[in-house]
Scaffold this motif. Structure first.
Motif, PDB file in Angstrom:
ATOM      1  N   SER A  36       0.821  -1.219   0.000  1.00  0.00           N
ATOM      2  CA  SER A  36       0.000   0.000   0.000  1.00  0.00           C
ATOM      3  C   SER A  36       0.850   1.263   0.000  1.00  0.00           C
ATOM      4  N   ARG A  37       2.159   1.133   0.249  1.00  0.00           N
ATOM      5  CA  ARG A  37       3.066   2.284   0.254  1.00  0.00           C
ATOM      6  C   ARG A  37       4.038   2.243  -0.915  1.00  0.00           C
ATOM      7  N   LEU A  38       3.728   1.426  -1.920  1.00  0.00           N
ATOM      8  CA  LEU A  38       4.608   1.255  -3.077  1.00  0.00           C
ATOM      9  C   LEU A  38       4.025   1.935  -4.312  1.00  0.00           C
ATOM     10  N   LEU A  39       4.822   2.784  -4.939  1.00  0.00           N
ATOM     11  CA  LEU A  39       4.447   3.419  -6.201  1.00  0.00           C
ATOM     12  C   LEU A  39       5.396   2.919  -7.282  1.00  0.00           C
ATOM     13  N   LEU A  40       4.828   2.375  -8.347  1.00  0.00           N
ATOM     14  CA  LEU A  40       5.623   1.931  -9.496  1.00  0.00           C
ATOM     15  C   LEU A  40       5.568   2.998 -10.576  1.00  0.00           C
ATOM     16  N   VAL A  41       6.739   3.366 -11.102  1.00  0.00           N
ATOM     17  CA  VAL A  41       6.824   4.358 -12.171  1.00  0.00           C
ATOM     18  C   VAL A  41       7.629   3.729 -13.303  1.00  0.00           C
ATOM     19  N   GLY A  42       7.017   3.569 -14.460  1.00  0.00           N
ATOM     20  CA  GLY A  42       7.696   2.955 -15.588  1.00  0.00           C
ATOM     21  C   GLY A  42       7.816   3.886 -16.772  1.00  0.00           C
ATOM     22  N   PHE A  43       8.831   3.632 -17.582  1.00  0.00           N
ATOM     23  CA  PHE A  43       8.984   4.355 -18.844  1.00  0.00           C
ATOM     24  C   PHE A  43       9.145   3.345 -19.971  1.00  0.00           C
ATOM     25  N   SER A  44       8.317   3.442 -21.014  1.00  0.00           N
ATOM     26  CA  SER A  44       8.396   2.619 -22.214  1.00  0.00           C
ATOM     27  C   SER A  44       8.291   1.133 -21.862  1.00  0.00           C
ATOM     28  N   GLN A  45       9.336   0.346 -22.112  1.00  0.00           N
ATOM     29  CA  GLN A  45       9.275  -1.072 -21.740  1.00  0.00           C
ATOM     30  C   GLN A  45       9.095  -1.226 -20.231  1.00  0.00           C
ATOM     31  N   GLY A  46       9.596  -0.264 -19.473  1.00  0.00           N
ATOM     32  CA  GLY A  46       9.394  -0.269 -18.026  1.00  0.00           C
ATOM     33  C   GLY A  46       7.942  -0.058 -17.635  1.00  0.00           C
ATOM     34  N   THR A  47       7.200   0.721 -18.425  1.00  0.00           N
ATOM     35  CA  THR A  47       5.756   0.857 -18.188  1.00  0.00           C
ATOM     36  C   THR A  47       5.059  -0.481 -18.393  1.00  0.00           C
ATOM     37  N   MET A  48       5.453  -1.185 -19.446  1.00  0.00           N
ATOM     38  CA  MET A  48       4.866  -2.500 -19.698  1.00  0.00           C
ATOM     39  C   MET A  48       5.101  -3.432 -18.512  1.00  0.00           C
ATOM     40  N   MET A  49       6.315  -3.388 -17.957  1.00  0.00           N
ATOM     41  CA  MET A  49       6.638  -4.223 -16.804  1.00  0.00           C
ATOM     42  C   MET A  49       5.891  -3.779 -15.556  1.00  0.00           C
ATOM     43  N   ALA A  50       5.818  -2.482 -15.315  1.00  0.00           N
ATOM     44  CA  ALA A  50       5.135  -1.980 -14.123  1.00  0.00           C
ATOM     45  C   ALA A  50       3.665  -2.393 -14.116  1.00  0.00           C
ATOM     46  N   LEU A  51       3.011  -2.268 -15.276  1.00  0.00           N
ATOM     47  CA  LEU A  51       1.611  -2.676 -15.369  1.00  0.00           C
ATOM     48  C   LEU A  51       1.468  -4.189 -15.251  1.00  0.00           C
ATOM     49  N   HIS A  52       2.335  -4.915 -15.935  1.00  0.00           N
ATOM     50  CA  HIS A  52       2.241  -6.374 -15.957  1.00  0.00           C
ATOM     51  C   HIS A  52       2.405  -6.953 -14.548  1.00  0.00           C
ATOM     52  N   VAL A  53       3.363  -6.437 -13.801  1.00  0.00           N
ATOM     53  CA  VAL A  53       3.633  -6.943 -12.457  1.00  0.00           C
ATOM     54  C   VAL A  53       2.668  -6.350 -11.431  1.00  0.00           C
ATOM     55  N   GLY A  54       2.471  -5.034 -11.506  1.00  0.00           N
ATOM     56  CA  GLY A  54       1.671  -4.358 -10.486  1.00  0.00           C
ATOM     57  C   GLY A  54       0.236  -4.828 -10.410  1.00  0.00           C
ATOM     58  N   LEU A  55      -0.335  -5.194 -11.539  1.00  0.00           N
ATOM     59  CA  LEU A  55      -1.734  -5.626 -11.558  1.00  0.00           C
ATOM     60  C   LEU A  55      -1.894  -7.097 -11.175  1.00  0.00           C
ATOM     61  N   ARG A  56      -0.781  -7.791 -10.977  1.00  0.00           N
ATOM     62  CA  ARG A  56      -0.833  -9.217 -10.635  1.00  0.00           C
ATOM     63  C   ARG A  56      -0.299  -9.506  -9.238  1.00  0.00           C
TER      64      ARG A  56
END
Length: 214
Positions: free
Chosen positions: A104-124
């Motif tokens: 609950s205290r973690l913020l993921l910030v991704g750029f380009s391929q990093g955005t793909m990873m942040a969404l892929h991992v963060g939502l799972r």
């Protein structure tokens, strides 16, 4: 285990939140950690870390990838993100435990391929993170998301209209895919901005970060 450059909380106290910056293809953590000082004044109690992706690009110094890009095929993105996800997941678990924090205290910030990873991992992840910010990215395997999704943290997607690397239309595709899976998503369009983080997009990201971590 992944690792990368870090920035301690500006307040000089133990961190009350953790911001993990996930870099893009051919880049490294040292590049993306440069965003941290620009965000730090708004999040003085946050610690920042930007891990290097696990695979080095051949014949390039300090250039890393979350998975090799040989084409822009959806199947390649899906397989690549699946393969890289456990490493990033384990890194997040380790960093949170070391800081004495939970998702609950973690913020993921991704750029380009990093955005793909942040969404892929963060939502799972089993517990929802505080939020996910994605610059100039895409949603990997949108057809699988409704089946795979575990948590639904708030998401902000930022994309420049002049992006010549990841098409601007990826913003709408990602937005619709997230909405279809019940994810609360906001968007910010940066007029005339290419494959980079513009000042207006950074301001939108800072406002979102303050809101989800307050």
């Amino acid at each position: 285990m992944l690792d990368g450059p870090r920035l301690a909380p500006a307040a000089g106290r133990a961190p009350r939140s953790l911001v993990v910056l996930v870099h893009g293809y051919g880049s490294n953590g040292a590049d993306l950690i440069s965003l941290a000082p620009l965000i730090q004044s708004a999040l003085p109690d946050a610690a920042f870390v930007a891990p290097d992706a696990p695979s080095a690009l051949p014949n390039m110094a300090r250039a890393y990838q979350w998975w090799p890009i040989r084409s822009f095929a959806e199947a390649e993105r899906s397989a690549g993100a699946d393969a890289a996800a456990p490493g990033l997941d384990a890194f997040l678990d380790h960093e949170l435990a070391a800081a004495g924090l939970d998702d609950s205290r973690l913020l993921l910030v991704g750029f380009s391929q990093g955005t793909m990873m942040a969404l892929h991992v963060g939502l799972r992840r089993a517990a929802p993170v505080a939020g996910i910010i994605g610059f100039s990215g895409m949603l990997v395997a949108p057809d699988r998301l409704s089946r795979d999704i575990v948590s639904r943290p708030p998401v902000l997607l930022v994309h420049g209209t002049a992006d010549d690397i990841v098409p601007f239309g990826s913003l709408d595709l990602a937005t619709h895919g997230l909405q279809a899976a019940g994810v609360p998503v906001e968007t910010h369009v940066s007029p005339g901005i290419g494959h980079t983080v513009g000042p207006d997009g950074l301001a939108a990201a800072i406002a979102f970060a303050r809101r989800v971590l307050e």
